[in-house]
Design a protein around this motif. Structure first.
Motif, PDB file in Angstrom:
ATOM      1  N   CYS A   1       3.976 -18.219  30.686  1.00 17.86           N
ATOM      2  CA  CYS A   1       5.323 -18.605  30.246  1.00 17.86           C
ATOM      3  C   CYS A   1       5.242 -19.651  29.133  1.00 17.86           C
ATOM      4  N   TYR A   2       4.395 -20.651  29.327  1.00 15.12           N
ATOM      5  CA  TYR A   2       4.229 -21.674  28.293  1.00 15.12           C
ATOM      6  C   TYR A   2       3.767 -21.053  26.974  1.00 15.12           C
ATOM      7  N   TYR A   3       2.764 -20.169  27.062  1.00 11.64           N
ATOM      8  CA  TYR A   3       2.180 -19.605  25.844  1.00 11.64           C
ATOM      9  C   TYR A   3       3.186 -18.754  25.090  1.00 11.64           C
ATOM     10  N   ARG A   4       3.925 -17.932  25.809  1.00 11.59           N
ATOM     11  CA  ARG A   4       4.907 -17.084  25.132  1.00 11.59           C
ATOM     12  C   ARG A   4       6.052 -17.908  24.558  1.00 11.59           C
ATOM     13  N   ALA A   5       6.301 -19.076  25.141  1.00  8.70           N
ATOM     14  CA  ALA A   5       7.335 -19.963  24.612  1.00  8.70           C
ATOM     15  C   ALA A   5       6.814 -20.817  23.460  1.00  8.70           C
ATOM     16  N   GLY A   6       5.545 -20.635  23.076  1.00 11.23           N
ATOM     17  CA  GLY A   6       4.976 -21.375  21.968  1.00 11.23           C
ATOM     18  C   GLY A   6       4.442 -22.743  22.329  1.00 11.23           C
TER      19      GLY A   6
END
Length: 705
Positions: A46-51
Motif C-alpha cells: 500500500c505504501y509503495y503504490r501510494a508513492g
C-alpha cells in the motif's frame, strides 16, 4: 478482535480500485492488530503504490523476511533509494537459488538483479541475469531490449518461443482455476429464531452444501461473491478455515444434510449442477485481467467437497453439535430410495470421470491460447528492435513497416521508425512521423527529445518553441520536457538558459544518458571544455553505447588539437555506429591532422558514400584534397556545395583558396569577397582574406582549414 483474511480482501479491493489512501489506513489497522510478515507486506505494498517508498523500505528492512514477495518489494524500494547493496542482499547473489526461491516471480527478481549489476558495472552478470529471465518467461520484453542496448548478440527466434522451461502462464492459470473452488459463496440468511428451534432436514432454508469457507450475509438477494480471485489480488492465499466468518457469541447452525434423508437424495443432482454453474461463473471471473497476481504461499489443495460424491462430505460435523440443540433422528430410507441414491451416485461418478479424462486429453498449455500468436509478434518486433539497437537503421525501418497494420500504426512502432530516420540523419521524414504521433497522441512524451533534436537540425524555431511550451505545460516533472526546452533555447543561441534547462532535465532523471550528452554538447559550444568532458563521461558511464557522448569527447579533444586522443574516441563511437557518415568524417579530419592523408581520404570517401546528402562530409573531403595538392578534385566538391548551401561562408572561403591555388586570382578575390559579405566577423575579422593575398603567406595558406 480483527480477523485477518476478510480485511485483506478489502485492502486489495481498495488497491485494485486505486484508492490508495483508504488501503493504507486499513492496512495500518490490520498490521497494528496482527503484526505478521504477511500484514507487513500488505502494508508495504500500500505504501509503495501510494508513492511512499521510504516508509515501505523502513517497514520491511527491520523485519526478518521469509516471504519472497516481501523480499522482492524490499529490493525494489532499495533500488529506488539507490541502496544497491541492500537490494542485492534481499534478492540473493546466486541466480539458480533466486530462481528456486522466487518461483514464478523469479523472472522479475532476475530483472531487478540485472539492473543492479548494470548500475554497478558488472555487465556480464547483468547479461546473464537478463538471459535467464527470458528463458523463464519469454514475455520479459524489457530484458530483451536491455540486452540489445548492451550490445549483446541475441536471436529473437531463440527467445520468443514456448520452451520446456516456460511454465509461467500454465501454472498460474492452473492455480487460479484450482483456487476458484475456494471462493466464498454467500447463502440466504438464516433467521435468528431458527437457532433455538429444532433443526431437521425439512426446515433447513437452503439446499446448498456449505463448507467452512462459506460466509453468511443478511442480504438474501446476493448469490455469488467473487471475493478471493478478483478482490484480493493474491492468487492463491492459503485461507484459514475461519475465512469470512467474524467471531460471534452465537453463530448460526451450519447444518449439512445427510444422504440418509430421502428428500435430500432427490436434490443431490440439482445441487451439484447448481454448484457447477456457480463455479463456472467464478472461473470466468478469475480470468478477469483486472485481477493482479501475487503468491504469498503454497497453493491450496483443490477442494474436494464441492464435487465429491463421497457420503462423508454430507455428514454432520461433530464440532457442530451442541447440548442445547436437538436433532430429530431421520427415518431410514426405503429400498426404492436406496436404489435411486445408488443410481444418482453412480451417474455423478461417471460424469466426473468423463470430465477428468477430457481434461487429461486437452492439457492446459500456452499453445491452446493466443500465447503463440503474441510470441510471433514479439519475434517480429524483436528482430526490428535488434536492428535498430545495432544501428542498422535501414533494415530496421523495413522490418518495422512489415509488421501488421494495427501494430505499424501504434505510437511505439512509429516512434521507433522515426528514431531510425533520425539515426540516419534523415530529419525531414522523422519530423513528419513525429508530427503524426503528436496529432493523435498529444499526451505522449516518449521520443519527443529526439523530435526536438530533429527540429533543431532543421532550424525550425517556431515549431520547436511550440513543442517545448506544450510539453512543459503537460508535465513539468518529466525530464524530456526540459530537454525539449533546452534544445529550443539552444537553437535561439541563448546558451545560459539552454544550460539551465538541460541541468534541470539531468536533475529530474540522473540516469538519462542522452540528457547528459546534450548538456555536454551545450557546454562544448559555450567553450567550457572541462564541464563538457565531465558531462560526456557521465553519459558514457551510464550507457557505454551512447555514441553521441563518445563523439562529443572526440570533438572536444579536436578543438584542443589533441588529435591522437580524438582519433581514439571517435573510433569508439564508430564501433557503435559504423553506418554514420558524420562519425567517419570526424575520423578523417583527425587522420588528416595527424598527417595520414591517404587514410583520411579513404575515410572521407567512405563517409560521402554513406551519407551523400550531408554537405559536411563533402566540405571536409574538399579541404583534405586541397591540402593533399589536388585542388581540381576539391573544386568539384565545392561547386556541388555551392549549389546546396549557397549562404555558407566557409564554402566560398575555401573556393577562394582553391582558385588561388589554381592561379585564378580574379575568381579567388570574388569568392573571398562573397565569404566576407556572408560572415564579416569570422572571415574578415580573423584576417583570413588578408592571408589569401599576402605574398608571404600564399604558400602555406592552403594548409590551414
Amino acid at each position: 478482535m480483527i480477523v485477518q483474511e476478510p480485511l485483506q480482501v478489502i485492502v486489495w479491493d481498495c488497491l485494485n480500485n486505486y484508492e490508495y489512501e483508504n488501503a493504507v489506513f486499513l492496512a495500518e489497522r490490520l498490521h497494528a492488530e496482527i503484526a505478521s510478515e504477511e500484514t507487513a507486506f500488505l502494508l508495504g505494498t500500500c505504501y509503495y503504490r501510494a508513492g511512499r517508498v521510504n516508509e515501505t523500505h523502513h517497514l520491511l528492512q527491520n523485519l526478518s523476511l521469509t516471504l519472497p514477495q516481501a523480499r522482492f518489494l524490499l529490493a525494489k524500494c532499495s533500488i529506488d533509494l539507490k541502496s544497491y547493496k541492500d537490494a542485492e542482499i534481499a534478492l540473493g547473489t546466486n541466480l539458480d537459488i533466486v530462481i528456486s526461491e522466487f518461483g514464478e516471480q523469479a523472472p522479475y527478481a532476475l530483472q531487478l538483479l540485472a539492473k543492479i549489476y548494470s548500475i554497478t558495472e558488472r555487465k556480464s552478470k547483468a547479461a546473464e541475469a537478463h538471459r535467464k529471465a527470458l528463458s523463464l518467461n519469454p514475455f520479459m520484453w524489457k530484458s530483451f531490449t536491455q540486452l540489445c542496448n548492451m550490445g549483446e548478440k541475441i536471436e529473437p527466434s531463440q527467445v520468443f518461443h514456448v520452451s520446456p522451461e516456460f511454465s509461467f502462464g500454465v501454472s498460474t492459470l492452473v492455480n487460479l482455476v484450482n483456487n476458484s473452488e475456494n471462493i466464498s459463496v454467500t447463502t440466504p440468511f438464516i433467521p435468528n429464531n431458527s437457532i433455538n428451534n429444532t433443526v431437521t432436514p425439512n426446515n433447513v432454508p437452503t439446499r446448498t452444501p456449505m463448507n467452512m469457507s462459506t460466509s453468511i450475509t443478511p442480504d438474501s438477494q446476493m448469490t455469488v461473491k467473487r471475493m478471493h480471485s478478483v478482490f484480493s489480488g493474491v492468487a492463491p492465499i492459503p485461507f484459514s478455515p475461519s475465512f469470512g466468518m467474524l467471531p460471534m457469541e452465537e453463530s448460526p447452525v451450519m447444518y449439512t444434510p445427510t444422504l440418509t434423508d430421502s428428500n435430500e437424495q432427490k436434490a443431490i443432482p440439482k445441487i451439484v449442477n447448481s454448484l457447477r454453474a456457480h463455479v463456472g461463473q467464478l472461473k470466468d471471473a478469475v480470468f478477469s485481467p483486472s485481477a493482479p497476481r501475487c503468491t504469498l504461499g503454497p497453493a491450496p489443495r483443490r477442494s474436494s467437497r464441492l464435487f465429491s460424491t463421497n457420503n462423508s462430505s454430507y455428514s454432520v460435523k461433530e464440532n457442530n453439535k451442541s447440548p442445547s440443540r436437538k436433532f430429530v433422528a431421520p427415518k431410514s430410507p426405503s429400498r426404492k430410495n436406496k436404489q435411486r441414491t445408488a443410481k444418482n451416485v453412480k451417474s455423478n461418478t461417471e460424469t466426473n470421470e468423463r470430465t477428468k479424462s477430457s481434461e487429461a486429453s486437452t492439457p492446459m498449455t500456452p499453445k491452446n491460447s493466443n500465447v503463440v500468436t503474441m510470441l510471433m509478434l514479439l519475434k517480429e518486433l524483436g528482430e526490428a528492435y535488434k536492428s535498430l539497437a545495432f544501428l542498422d537503421c535501414k533494415n530496421a525501418i523495413k522490418q518495422f513497416q512489415d509488421v501488421s497494420q494495427k501494430q505499424a500504426s501504434s505510437p511505439w512502432v512509429l516512434t521507433m521508425i522515426a528514431r531510425a530516420h533520425y539515426e540516419l540523419a534523415q530529419y525531414e521524414p522523422a519530423v513528419k512521423i513525429f508530427d503524426d504521433i503528436r496529432k493523435h497522441y498529444r499526451c505522449r512524451t516518449e521520443g519527443m527529445d529526439i523530435f526536438s533534436t530533429c527540429l533543431w537540425h532543421l532550424q525550425k524555431e517556431s515549431q520547436l518553441s511550440a513543442l517545448a511550451q506544450e510539453l512543459v505545460e503537460l508535465d513539468r516533472n518529466n525530464a524530456i520536457s526540459w530537454l525539449v526546452a533546452g534544445n529550443c533555447f539552444s537553437l535561439h543561441k541563448e546558451r545560459e538558459t539552454a544550460l539551465k534547462f538541460f541541468k534541470r532535465a539531468v536533475q529530474i532523471n540522473p540516469d538519462a544518458a542522452y540528457a547528459h550528452a546534450l548538456l555536454g554538447l551545450e557546454y562544448s559550444v559555450a567553450e567550457e571544455t572541462d564541464k563538457a568532458l565531465s558531462s560526456f563521461r557521465t553519459a558514457v558511464s551510464i550507457d557505454p553505447r551512447n555514441y553521441v557522448a563518445w563523439f562529443g569527447i572526440a570533438t572536444v579533444y579536436a578543438r584542443q588539437e589533441r588529435w591522437k586522443a580524438s582519433e581514439v574516441h571517435i573510433r569508439r563511437a564508430l564501433a557503435i555506429h559504423p553506418y554514420s557518415g558524420v562519425l567517419r568524417c570526424q575520423l578523417g579530419i583527425a587522420q588528416a591532422s595527424l598527417g595520414k592523408m591517404d587514410r583520411a581520404l579513404a575515410t572521407l570517401e567512405r563517409a560521402v558514400a554513406l551519407d551523400t546528402d550531408n554537405p559536411l562530409c563533402r566540405f571536409h573531403r574538399a579541404s583534405v584534397l586541397l591540402r593533399a595538392g589536388r585542388p581540381q578534385d576539391a573544386l568539384i566538391d565545392l561547386q556541388h556545395l555551392k549549389d546546396i548551401a549557397p549562404r555558407e561562408s566557409s564554402v566560398y572561403y575555401l573556393l577562394g583558396k582553391v582558385h588561388d591555388k589554381l592561379g585564378n586570382s580574379h575568381l579567388s578575390l570574388m569568392h573571398f569577397c562573397w565569404a566576407s559579405n556572408l560572415d564579416p566577423k569570422s572571415i574578415s575579422g580573423s584576417g583570413h582574406i588578408k592571408e589569401g593575398f599576402d605574398p608571404s603567406k600564399q604558400e602555406d595558406s592552403s594548409e590551414r582549414t
